[in-house]
Design an enzyme around this catalytic site. Structure first.
Site, PDB file in Angstrom:
ATOM      1  N   HIS A 163      45.427   6.488  62.196  1.00 46.23           N
ATOM      2  CA  HIS A 163      45.660   6.149  60.767  1.00 46.23           C
ATOM      3  C   HIS A 163      46.421   4.712  60.379  1.00 46.23           C
ATOM      4  CE1 HIS A 163      49.581   8.003  61.073  1.00 46.23           C
ATOM      5  NE2 HIS A 163      49.920   7.028  60.326  1.00 46.23           N
ATOM      6  N   ASP A 194      44.170  11.526  65.745  1.00 45.43           N
ATOM      7  CA  ASP A 194      45.046  10.359  65.274  1.00 45.43           C
ATOM      8  C   ASP A 194      45.827   9.523  66.329  1.00 45.43           C
ATOM      9  OD1 ASP A 194      46.365   8.787  63.094  1.00 45.43           O
ATOM     10  OD2 ASP A 194      47.604  10.336  62.494  1.00 45.43           O
ATOM     11  N   SER A 272      54.837   4.985  62.734  1.00 48.35           N
ATOM     12  CA  SER A 272      53.782   5.699  63.234  1.00 48.35           C
ATOM     13  C   SER A 272      52.915   4.747  64.353  1.00 48.35           C
ATOM     14  CB  SER A 272      52.655   5.577  62.263  1.00 48.35           C
ATOM     15  OG  SER A 272      52.778   6.671  60.945  1.00 48.35           O
TER      16      SER A 272
END
Length: 588
Positions: A163, A194, A272
């Site tokens: 993402h 992911d 992230s």
């Protein structure tokens, strides 16, 4: 002595941050995946309540690490003042040299090692992205900029979250302590898990960079340190916490259930893709948090990471996680077990639905009871043993299999036990749950806009799309499965008004069933049937027995002027044009 004061402050902060926490979280994932889900990919969220990272002083790097510098009950509290710094509440503290470090030695080592490793391994990622517009599929939405983290793995590759780079148009990476940003490219991306792998061609970037090694899945209450570039600053940051749970969890970005590790460390926007370090190895990759809850973050564990990397190395691209294509029911009710002939002590799950395009459809039957998977007994609640008295759904064993690998199932059928070997493989849903890094498919004829139904299209109805999107389309998107490979659910999404289609404007948002009496299988099939029409009139059958009839020659002429009026570059999306030589309908 002054150096020991600095180290003592760091040790006190680390000891406090790694103490067990208990919090209540609401059961907020009771509806299908949507942008309003409380689990949130951490490079996209905009949280007003910015969590401050637990303090891990960089001053520790400048002092000699003393393994005997911590004792459980003899460390004073410190207060943090943003203007003054750290102030001692009680200055009568014995020298840390005399402390017994056995109680918290691992805690300090983990954080210290994380800082040392991160400086030459963790990078900041700058992404310029533009998502497709599923309402107007020939257009993109406005360009946006996001930040994330990543770290170097073996083979001169950078591992990060999918993402972070989804729908990217331009990527840059910057290493710690360097003002230069270097151009990066995506080597492989797996949106279900992911994860993504980046490569940097510039040799200058790799000077002084070191790769991190993947470790093991941590046990409960083991300490980890999450390294990355979260919001609130531009330099590298370290947050620490302990593992509070290991179980399959909803991956918000890919809308899948895979193994994940819950930790009590703050994982904020920008974290992230950063590594979670335990000792001197990576225990996972930070990827999402639980919004509305204090310090609940999630990391992708090593088994999922290695499965993704191995898939890319073996096949040159990401191919997905495997599935049996089964819908199973728990057998916890005693009467249910007796009805299907299960003997005392026998456990398993009931097969209630089988995906027609799966290998299992050729072998298993409805009302079969799966007793064991690869020799591992399945409990009546569908779980299997996992580590130290932990249990997880048996789907985890399936997802960790390689593509086309054989799985051994012990099955109870009509009171008799059978052993079956079934090939496991990734299965695509009838209605895609996500669609990243490519433009949507569309076909326009006489102002009628045809598209394959996807959940991203339904998401255009807003955060409450489950309630605001067309009910029938929503139900089909969540429940129907394909009957043959390559099948799509094609809908008339809208009508671009013109004299040729006047009166048909209220027929939008209906599924297309037939073209000139032929049932359609996918958008490519519909496009071919329309373009090859030899009759005077073109008939299109929709849901609710609605019918569209057009004079084919007039409709063909009208298409050109409608495209010009709406400034649409082409009547057909590029993927349909590029696949003209491919078979329209895949073999069932």
């Amino acid at each position: 002595m002054q150096g020991h004061h600095h180290l003592r402050r760091a040790v006190r902060s680390l000891s406090s941050s790694l103490s067990p926490r208990f919090s209540l979280s609401s059961n907020s994932i009771s509806k299908p995946f949507s942008s309003s889900s409380s689990l949130t990919p951490t490079s996209f969220i905009k949280n007003k309540n910015t969590h401050v990272s637990k303090f891990v002083v960089s001053e520790v790097i400048n002092h000699t690490h003393n393994p005997n510098s911590c004792k459980n009950d003899q460390i004073d509290d410190y207060l943090v003042d943003p203007e003054v710094g750290f102030q001692e509440e009680n200055t009568e503290v014995e020298d840390l040299k005399s402390f017994d470090g056995s109680a918290c030695n691992s805690t300090v080592t983990d954080a210290y090692a994380a800082i040392e490793l991160a400086l030459d391994s963790v990078v900041k990622i700058f992404t310029v992205a533009s998502s497709p517009n599923f309402i107007l599929p020939w257009q993109n939405k406005s360009q946006r900029e996001t930040n994330g983290s990543g770290f170097v793995i073996s083979g001169r590759r950078i591992l990060t979250n999918a993402h972070v780079v989804a729908d990217h148009k331009y990527l840059l990476v910057r290493k710690h302590g360097c003002p230069t940003k270097y151009r990066a490219d995506v080597l492989a991306v797996g949106h279900e898990c992911d994860l993504a792998i980046l490569v940097v061609e510039n040799e200058e970037f790799w000077q002084g960079m070191k790769h991190l090694e993947l470790g093991e899945t941590p046990f409960l209450q083991e300490a980890v340190a999450v390294v990355g570039y979260p919001q609130g600053g531009d330099n590298i940051s370290v947050t620490t916490g302990v593992v509070s749970r290991v179980e399959p969890t909803q991956y918000v970005h890919g809308a899948t259930q895979l193994l994940a590790i819950q930790i009590d460390a703050a994982i904020n926007p920008g974290n992230s893709g950063g590594p979670a370090i335990m000792g001197d190895k990576v225990a996972g990759v930070a990827f999402q948090n639980l919004s509305g809850a204090e310090n609940i973050g999630y990391i992708i564990p090593v088994p999922v990471i290695t499965h993704f990397i191995a898939s890319v190395e073996d096949r040159g691209k990401y191919v997905g996680f495997c599935s049996l294509g089964l819908s199973c029911q728990a057998m916890e009710n005693e009467q249910l077990r007796e009805h299907f002939g299960m003997q005392p002590g026998m456990t398993g799950v009931l097969v209630s639905k089988i995906n027609p395009i799966s290998e299992a459809h050729k072998i298993l039957k409805r009302d079969d009871i799966i007793l064991a998977f690869d020799g591992v007994s399945i409990a009546n609640d569908g779980t299997v043993p996992f580590r130290n008295r932990e249990r997880i759904p048996f789907d985890h064993l399936v997802s960790m299999k390689k593509v086309n690998e054989k799985a051994e199932l012990k099955v109870l059928r009509d009171g008799k036990e059978y052993d079956f070997l079934i090939n496991v493989q990734p299965l695509q849903p009838l209605v895609p749950v996500h669609q990243f890094d490519k433009l949507p498919s569309y076909y326009i004829f006489a102002g009628l806009v045809f598209i394959p139904l996807s959940q991203p299209y339904l998401h255009e109805y807003g955060e409450e799309w489950y309630n605001t999107s067309p009910r029938r389309l929503c139900e089909r998107a969540l429940r129907e499965v394909p009957k043959k490979a390559g099948q799509q659910l094609v809908i008339l999404s809208q009508v671009l008004m013109d004299d040729i289609n006047a009166g048909y404007e209220r027929l939008s948002e209906l599924q297309v069933r037939k073209v000139n009496g032929v049932e359609i299988d996918n958008l490519k099939h519909l496009c071919q049937l329309v373009e090859d029409c030899k009759e005077k009139n073109l008939r299109i059958d929709l849901d609710d027995d609605r019918v569209i009839v057009l004079d084919y020659h007039k409709a063909k002429l009208a298409t050109s002027r409608i495209l010009t009026r709406h400034r649409i570059p082409s009547s057909t999306s590029s993927d349909l044009v590029e696949s003209e030589e491919e078979p329209t309908v895949a073999a069932s």
